[in-house]
Design an enzyme around this catalytic site. Sequence first.
Site, mmCIF file in Angstrom:
data_model
loop_
_atom_site.group_PDB
_atom_site.id
_atom_site.type_symbol
_atom_site.label_atom_id
_atom_site.label_comp_id
_atom_site.label_asym_id
_atom_site.label_seq_id
_atom_site.Cartn_x
_atom_site.Cartn_y
_atom_site.Cartn_z
ATOM 1 N N HIS A 186 -5.072 22.117 -4.653
ATOM 2 C CA HIS A 186 -5.343 22.360 -6.071
ATOM 3 C C HIS A 186 -6.150 23.631 -6.303
ATOM 4 O O HIS A 186 -6.826 23.764 -7.332
ATOM 5 C CB HIS A 186 -6.083 21.157 -6.671
ATOM 6 C CG HIS A 186 -5.501 20.691 -7.970
ATOM 7 N ND1 HIS A 186 -6.214 20.627 -9.138
ATOM 8 C CD2 HIS A 186 -4.248 20.250 -8.281
ATOM 9 C CE1 HIS A 186 -5.452 20.176 -10.112
ATOM 10 N NE2 HIS A 186 -4.247 19.940 -9.613
ATOM 11 N N HIS A 286 7.403 22.277 -9.607
ATOM 12 C CA HIS A 286 6.198 21.537 -9.973
ATOM 13 C C HIS A 286 6.500 20.683 -11.197
ATOM 14 O O HIS A 286 7.115 21.143 -12.147
ATOM 15 C CB HIS A 286 5.095 22.558 -10.291
ATOM 16 C CG HIS A 286 3.790 21.972 -10.718
ATOM 17 N ND1 HIS A 286 3.344 21.998 -12.021
ATOM 18 C CD2 HIS A 286 2.804 21.391 -10.002
ATOM 19 C CE1 HIS A 286 2.150 21.444 -12.084
ATOM 20 N NE2 HIS A 286 1.796 21.061 -10.876
#
Length: 383
Positions: A186, A286
């Site tokens: 992340h 994504h």
Amino acid sequence: MDAVTRIELFFVPPRWLYLRLETASGLVGWGEPIVEGLAGTVAAAVTEMSEAVIGTDSCRIEHIWQTLYRGMFYRGGPVISSAISGIDQALWDIAGKRHGVPIYHLLGGHVRDRVRVYSHFGGATPEEAAREAKVRVAQGYTALKMGGTGPLEWMETPRHGEELADRLAAVRDAVGSSVAVGIDFHGRVHRTVAKPMLRSLEPYSPAFYEEPVLGENLEALRELADCTCVPIAMGERQFTRWEFKRLFAAGCVDIIQPDLSHAGGISEVRRIAALAEAYDLSVAPHCPLGPIALAASLQLDFATPNAALQEQHVEVHAMENSPLLETLAPDGGFQFEAGFILRSEAPGLGITVNEERVRALAAGGHRWRCPRWQAEDGGFAEW
């Protein structure tokens, strides 16, 4: 000519923004324009862009895309690109419905019959992570993704890396070597911490490292790519082919992860994927979003040679029981089988949106915001 006559927006819990586009002939297309935590901001951008879309022939998808993108003196970025993405998805949905075919037919036809999807799993301890991973495998998934670390400072002791290695080792023991397990950092890890942390995980064969550092730190990413044999995945925070061009030129990524609700919609991610193929890179879109964004991603996957893996966050293994799929008609969703979503011949995006349910949920709306983390010293930490 079948002009666009109306664009509506719906704030759908838990954190989604749906777009409904209607034409003069009565055709309806759906899109999902969203920046997580800034739904209202993107909605305002869509509303302003609508002035250039309403009254335009809905068949002119490329013309509308170029008008919206190039018509902005300040181009790109998450808000503008996401607003364009949702409009683009809806226009492609209408195009498929107009011709009675799925979108992938209009992109040159399918290159595969099924798309491998992966599921997220958690677990704060090795035992919990192993148990969660086994549950996902029992549900049929053959590819998984786990979170990397919690809040990190600019310099750290080996503790975080050791804890992550212990969790990954337990997961690998639990699911064996036939299941792909990716690690999502992340963008939380700084360059000073990343190299030893990534090295410690290699014995447990992670499928990929996602955002080990922030994408704007290309020099650090290049260094990490040189010191690990594990593929580097990146792209959820890159927008349009121009940003991906810089990422490709840096030679520091193996798997690209454009988001079809952020990077410019079906039109633009199609171009990004083709450019990636020229660099021999695979594509894993994504998609931690809703079913409309997932449907758009799948249409691209079915028509894209280098599409390898698809993220999903709506738990497609349980169509009839997933609360995150309640905005679709009972028979209007995805067919999951043995870790894959099967190709459908349903027109447009291939889903049937339950408009009545969308309107009911949107009446309550949402105000989801990104978490804000602090490091141990009280400073800001990447979420």
